[in-house]
Structures are given as structure tokens and as C-alpha cells.
Design a protein around this motif. Structure first.
Motif, PDB file in Angstrom:
ATOM      1  N   ALA A  40      -5.662 -44.750 -43.931  1.00 59.56           N
ATOM      2  CA  ALA A  40      -6.309 -45.860 -43.228  1.00 59.56           C
ATOM      3  C   ALA A  40      -5.994 -45.818 -41.738  1.00 59.56           C
ATOM      4  O   ALA A  40      -6.892 -45.957 -40.894  1.00 59.56           O
ATOM      5  CB  ALA A  40      -5.862 -47.189 -43.830  1.00 59.56           C
ATOM      6  N   LEU A  41      -4.722 -45.615 -41.401  1.00 59.19           N
ATOM      7  CA  LEU A  41      -4.329 -45.655 -39.993  1.00 59.19           C
ATOM      8  C   LEU A  41      -4.887 -44.462 -39.221  1.00 59.19           C
ATOM      9  O   LEU A  41      -5.364 -44.611 -38.091  1.00 59.19           O
ATOM     10  CB  LEU A  41      -2.807 -45.702 -39.874  1.00 59.19           C
ATOM     11  CG  LEU A  41      -2.268 -46.101 -38.495  1.00 59.19           C
ATOM     12  CD1 LEU A  41      -2.752 -47.492 -38.106  1.00 59.19           C
ATOM     13  CD2 LEU A  41      -0.749 -46.054 -38.475  1.00 59.19           C
ATOM     14  N   VAL A  50      -9.439 -58.268 -40.259  1.00 60.71           N
ATOM     15  CA  VAL A  50      -8.896 -57.221 -41.138  1.00 60.71           C
ATOM     16  C   VAL A  50      -8.691 -57.771 -42.551  1.00 60.71           C
ATOM     17  O   VAL A  50      -8.001 -58.780 -42.742  1.00 60.71           O
ATOM     18  CB  VAL A  50      -7.559 -56.682 -40.585  1.00 60.71           C
ATOM     19  CG1 VAL A  50      -7.040 -55.549 -41.467  1.00 60.71           C
ATOM     20  CG2 VAL A  50      -7.729 -56.208 -39.149  1.00 60.71           C
ATOM     21  N   SER A  69      -9.735 -52.361 -45.911  1.00 63.00           N
ATOM     22  CA  SER A  69      -9.039 -51.171 -46.388  1.00 63.00           C
ATOM     23  C   SER A  69      -8.980 -51.232 -47.896  1.00 63.00           C
ATOM     24  O   SER A  69      -8.702 -52.273 -48.489  1.00 63.00           O
ATOM     25  CB  SER A  69      -7.633 -51.087 -45.798  1.00 63.00           C
ATOM     26  OG  SER A  69      -6.830 -52.153 -46.240  1.00 63.00           O
ATOM     27  N   PHE A  99      -8.592 -44.922 -38.658  1.00 59.35           N
ATOM     28  CA  PHE A  99      -8.796 -45.977 -37.665  1.00 59.35           C
ATOM     29  C   PHE A  99      -8.553 -45.436 -36.251  1.00 59.35           C
ATOM     30  O   PHE A  99      -9.325 -45.699 -35.326  1.00 59.35           O
ATOM     31  CB  PHE A  99      -7.867 -47.150 -37.970  1.00 59.35           C
ATOM     32  CG  PHE A  99      -8.212 -48.403 -37.215  1.00 59.35           C
ATOM     33  CD1 PHE A  99      -9.414 -49.056 -37.417  1.00 59.35           C
ATOM     34  CD2 PHE A  99      -7.320 -48.937 -36.302  1.00 59.35           C
ATOM     35  CE1 PHE A  99      -9.736 -50.210 -36.714  1.00 59.35           C
ATOM     36  CE2 PHE A  99      -7.630 -50.098 -35.595  1.00 59.35           C
ATOM     37  CZ  PHE A  99      -8.834 -50.728 -35.803  1.00 59.35           C
ATOM     38  N   ILE A 140      -3.217 -52.035 -39.288  1.00 59.85           N
ATOM     39  CA  ILE A 140      -4.551 -51.982 -38.676  1.00 59.85           C
ATOM     40  C   ILE A 140      -4.718 -53.090 -37.642  1.00 59.85           C
ATOM     41  O   ILE A 140      -5.227 -52.860 -36.532  1.00 59.85           O
ATOM     42  CB  ILE A 140      -5.645 -52.087 -39.761  1.00 59.85           C
ATOM     43  CG1 ILE A 140      -5.555 -50.910 -40.743  1.00 59.85           C
ATOM     44  CG2 ILE A 140      -7.024 -52.143 -39.123  1.00 59.85           C
ATOM     45  CD1 ILE A 140      -5.660 -49.549 -40.093  1.00 59.85           C
ATOM     46  N   VAL A 193     -12.918 -55.026 -40.671  1.00 62.77           N
ATOM     47  CA  VAL A 193     -12.332 -53.798 -41.203  1.00 62.77           C
ATOM     48  C   VAL A 193     -11.717 -54.100 -42.565  1.00 62.77           C
ATOM     49  O   VAL A 193     -10.844 -54.965 -42.671  1.00 62.77           O
ATOM     50  CB  VAL A 193     -11.258 -53.233 -40.250  1.00 62.77           C
ATOM     51  CG1 VAL A 193     -10.641 -51.969 -40.832  1.00 62.77           C
ATOM     52  CG2 VAL A 193     -11.850 -52.942 -38.873  1.00 62.77           C
ATOM     53  N   ASN A 239      -1.608 -52.443 -44.948  1.00 59.48           N
ATOM     54  CA  ASN A 239      -2.701 -52.125 -44.024  1.00 59.48           C
ATOM     55  C   ASN A 239      -3.106 -53.282 -43.111  1.00 59.48           C
ATOM     56  O   ASN A 239      -3.500 -53.060 -41.959  1.00 59.48           O
ATOM     57  CB  ASN A 239      -3.920 -51.631 -44.802  1.00 59.48           C
ATOM     58  CG  ASN A 239      -3.669 -50.284 -45.444  1.00 59.48           C
ATOM     59  OD1 ASN A 239      -2.736 -49.576 -45.067  1.00 59.48           O
ATOM     60  ND2 ASN A 239      -4.481 -49.915 -46.411  1.00 59.48           N
TER      61      ASN A 239
END
Length: 411
Positions: free
Chosen positions: A317-318, A195, A263, A321, A222, A261, A218
Motif C-alpha cells: 500500500a505504501l 483514508v 486499502s 501510494f 497512508i 483512498v 494503513n
């Protein structure tokens, strides 16, 4: 490059594209691990019993192993008298055979001696001489055949199904495995998620914060969303909005991560560079989904691995995801179901939704009511108060108070 979105996809089409890409690049794999490390892992294939449990006829009580027929009619007033010929502790056994009008003293868990077929609890006996190890025992109550005896295989028979594939291993399941003498278990190999947070404004929690800066959110949300859904999550730190820094960070992260990932850096703006990086080191598969929040989501492919670009706003973002990525992570990890639990509740107040885009709205649940959280997607308190989210179809502009809604929970 990076100044406009590619052709924006509808939510369902985007889900299908992402699922197909995951299926192509990430077949389910297994790994053998020690059972002491297997908690919360997912069993890869059915496990059959290696042996009977219990592996022998064993006593369920402290008392005396007897022939049941020798106790018939026994009472306090008219006890049956049996000769004690031996004593067995748990973990040992007797080589003697119980004959008529004989018994053997036995502890809980010890194997039943040959010739006996029942246990008389010690509470229903008297000894003729407490100082003598082997003497006459007075039986004060009759017992039936197999009374207080756990028969061999009565719990588990050899070769029967012990634990089914895709069972999540909990402490009791570890106990079942240990009881079979199993040292290792084959489980689904967890995908490793690296991440990265991008943005000139971000600082880590251990750094001092200056005017114009904010703490990174994030990386933590995440990473832990990935962990709670069957993956390994590793924070790769913060990168500035700089092409070369981001390119280097992604390339290094891909060396020890299955999926990366990012963000931030996904919008069509001057300071957003992720699309440029992906086009140069791989390819952009998808850029732009017709949803709110989360429209500027990017899905890229570098070699045989996926790089995901989420919006920088924590709520966006969440949600993206959870909706588009987690079902695929769960599938790779063998986790049952495609997402977290859902509950049906009543909407406490009306929600207006933008027509033409799928809308995901955060809600707080209290006493079977869903309370909409109406804040912008950068508001951290939205995440603190949210229990989950509801999905509003693109052709719906209004959900009214009192309507039934389905909430996908974050936990």
C-alpha cells in the motif's frame, strides 16, 4: 464481477493514466490564509514587497547621530567636541536637524535625524557631564559617512520580488511577510484525502484484539504520507468486507474529501468488493498494474472525484501510494518536485527480481550502503527498518552486490 482484473497496465502507462486523470479533475487552486497559520504552506504566486525595508534610515547602534565630517581626525588624545541637542529612543523620532558640531543621542533602531549621516558608537564617546541630558560629547574616534546606518530600502525595495511562487513557508518566511505588514497570504489549497481501511480482520488501536484479528496500519501510514507531501489527511475508519458498508462509507467520505483512498479489497477474490462498488457508483479506470508489490491496485472515478484502491498489505500500500499517487498530490499542492529526495548508494547484497514486472524493493541505508529488506509485503517490521525503496526494471532479474542504486527516501 470482481473475479478478474481488467487489462493489466505497465507501470509507465499506469502512471500516465493516473496523472492525466488527476490533471483533468484537480486543477491547482488557491486559498488566502492568515500568516500565523501559513507554516509549511506553499505560496501560490509571487509576492512583491509593499514597502521599503527598513522604511527609513535607522541606527544600527546605540550612540550619537553626527555629521561624519565633524568626527574626522578624532582620537582619544584629541577628541572632537559636539553639542548634544536631543535624544531619540527606538519607536520615536526627533524633529530637530543636526548642524555642524552638533549631535543627537540615539538608540538602536531609531530613525536617523535630519542633517546627520553617521553614528558614533557610545563606546567611542565621553560625556562632559554625566548628570546633564544635553551637554558636550567628546568623540574619540572618527567615522565615515553612513557608518552604522541601515539605509532606507537597503534590505528590501518596494515592489521587488519578496517571495517566489511555490516557496514553502518556513518561520523565517513568515517573519518576512510580517515585516511587510502582510496579514494574509495566498497559498495552494491542499487536497483533502479521506483514508479508509477495509478488512474483516482489522481493528482500531483503541480496541481489544482477538485471535485472528490485527491492528489497522494503513490508515496511519497512508494518512501521514499524504500530510507530509502537502495534503490534508483524514482517517475515515475501518469497513468490513461488505458491499453495502463499503459503498456507504465511500459515498459519505466523498462528501467532504477531494480524494478517497481505500486499502484492501482490491484483489480478484471472493471477499474483495471495491471493484464492484466502483462499477456501480462510478467507473473503474484502471485495475491491475504490472508491478511488485501492488499488482491489484484500482483507480476509480466517482463523479468528478478519484477513488483509489490500494493493496491491503502495508508495504504494498505504501509503495504504490508513493510511486503512483504522491507525485500527483504534490503537484496539486504546489510542492516542489515530484517525490521525496533520492540518494545514490551502493547495494550491500544481491537482489533477485521477478522478470516481467517492475519491482520496488525496500532498503535500509547505513554508511552509504543499501541493505535490501527481504520480507513479505505484510511484514510490519519492513516499514520500521526501511529508509526508502529502489526501482528494478521489469527486464532485470538480478542486481548484484556492489552495484550503484538510486533510493527514493520515505522522508
Amino acid at each position: 464481477m470482481g473475479t478478474e482484473f481488467l487489462k493489466i497496465k505497465e507501470a509507465d502507462e499506469a502512471k500516465e493514466i493516473i496523472k492525466n486523470l488527476f490533471d483533468e479533475l484537480y486543477p491547482q487552486k488557491s486559498i488566502n490564509i492568515p500568516i500565523e497559520d501559513s507554516h509549511d504552506q506553499v505560496i501560490f504566486k509571487d509576492i512583491d514587497a509593499l514597502m521599503d525595508l527598513p522604511p527609513f534610515n535607522r541606527s544600527l547602534m546605540d550612540g550619537y547621530a553626527v555629521k561624519a565630517e565633524d568626527t574626522f581626525g578624532a582620537t582619544d588624545e584629541a577628541p572632537k567636541i559636539l553639542k548634544c541637542i536631543d535624544s531619540i529612543e527606538a519607536g520615536s523620532f526627533s524633529e530637530k536637524t543636526v548642524k555642524n558640531r552638533e549631535c543627537i543621542e540615539i538608540s538602536t533602531g531609531a530613525p536617523i535625524p535630519n542633517g546627520s549621516d553617521a553614528i558614533v558608537m557610545v563606546e567611542f564617546t565621553d560625556r562632559e557631564n554625566e548628570n546633564e541630558k544635553y551637554d558636550n560629547i567628546y568623540i574619540l574616534k572618527s567615522v565615515a559617512p553612513n557608518q552604522d546606518v541601515a539605509l532606507q530600502g537597503s534590505d528590501i525595495k518596494k515592489d521587488m520580488l519578496l517571495l517566489k511562487e511555490k516557496t514553502i513557508i518556513s518561520p523565517d518566511k513568515i517573519g518576512v511577510l510580517a515585516g511587510q505588514g502582510i496579514k494574509e497570504v495566498e497559498v495552494f489549497k491542499k487536497p483533502k484525502i479521506g483514508v479508509i481501511s477495509t478488512g474483516n480482520e482489522l481493528v482500531m488501536e483503541n480496541e481489544s484484539i482477538e485471535y485472528g484479528k490485527i491492528y489497522d496500519v494503513n490508515s496511519y501510514s497512508i494518512k501521514n504520507a499524504a500530510i507530509s507531501n502537502g495534503a490534508e489527511g483524514v482517517s475515515k475508519g475501518i469497513v468490513k468486507d461488505n458491499y453495502h458498508e463499503l459503498k456507504t462509507k465511500i459515498e459519505n467520505s466523498l462528501k467532504d474529501s477531494d480524494i478517497v483512498v481505500c486499502s484492501g479489497g482490491t484483489s480478484a477474490g471472493v471477499g474483495d468488493v471495491l471493484r464492484n462498488v466502483l462499477e456501480d457508483i462510478g467507473e473503474v479506470i484502471l485495475h491491475g498494474i504490472s508491478v511488485k508489490p501492488g499488482k491489484p491496485t484500482i483507480i476509480g472515478k466517482v463523479g468528478k472525484k478519484i477513488v483509489i484502491g490500494l493493496p491491503g498489505n502495508p508495504v504494498s500500500a505504501l509503495i504504490i501510494f508513493y510511486v503512483f499517487i504522491i507525485p500527483n498530490i504534490r503537484r496539486i499542492a504546489g510542492k516542489p518536485g515530484e517525490s521525496n529526495a533520492k540518494v545514490n548508494v551502493t547495494l550491500s547484497k544481491r537482489i533477485h527480481s521477478p522478470k516481467g514486472r517492475m519491482h520496488y524493493s525496500l532498503v535500509h541505508i547505513k554508511e552509504d550502503l543499501a541493505y535490501p529488506i527481504i520480507k513479505d509485503s505484510g511484514a510490519i517490521t519492513s516499514l520500521a527498518h526501511a529508509d526508502g525503496y529502489i526501482k528494478i526494471p521489469k527486464n532485470v532479474e538480478l542486481l548484484d552486490e556492489g552495484e550503484k542504486v538510486t533510493v527514493t527516501l520515505f522522508k
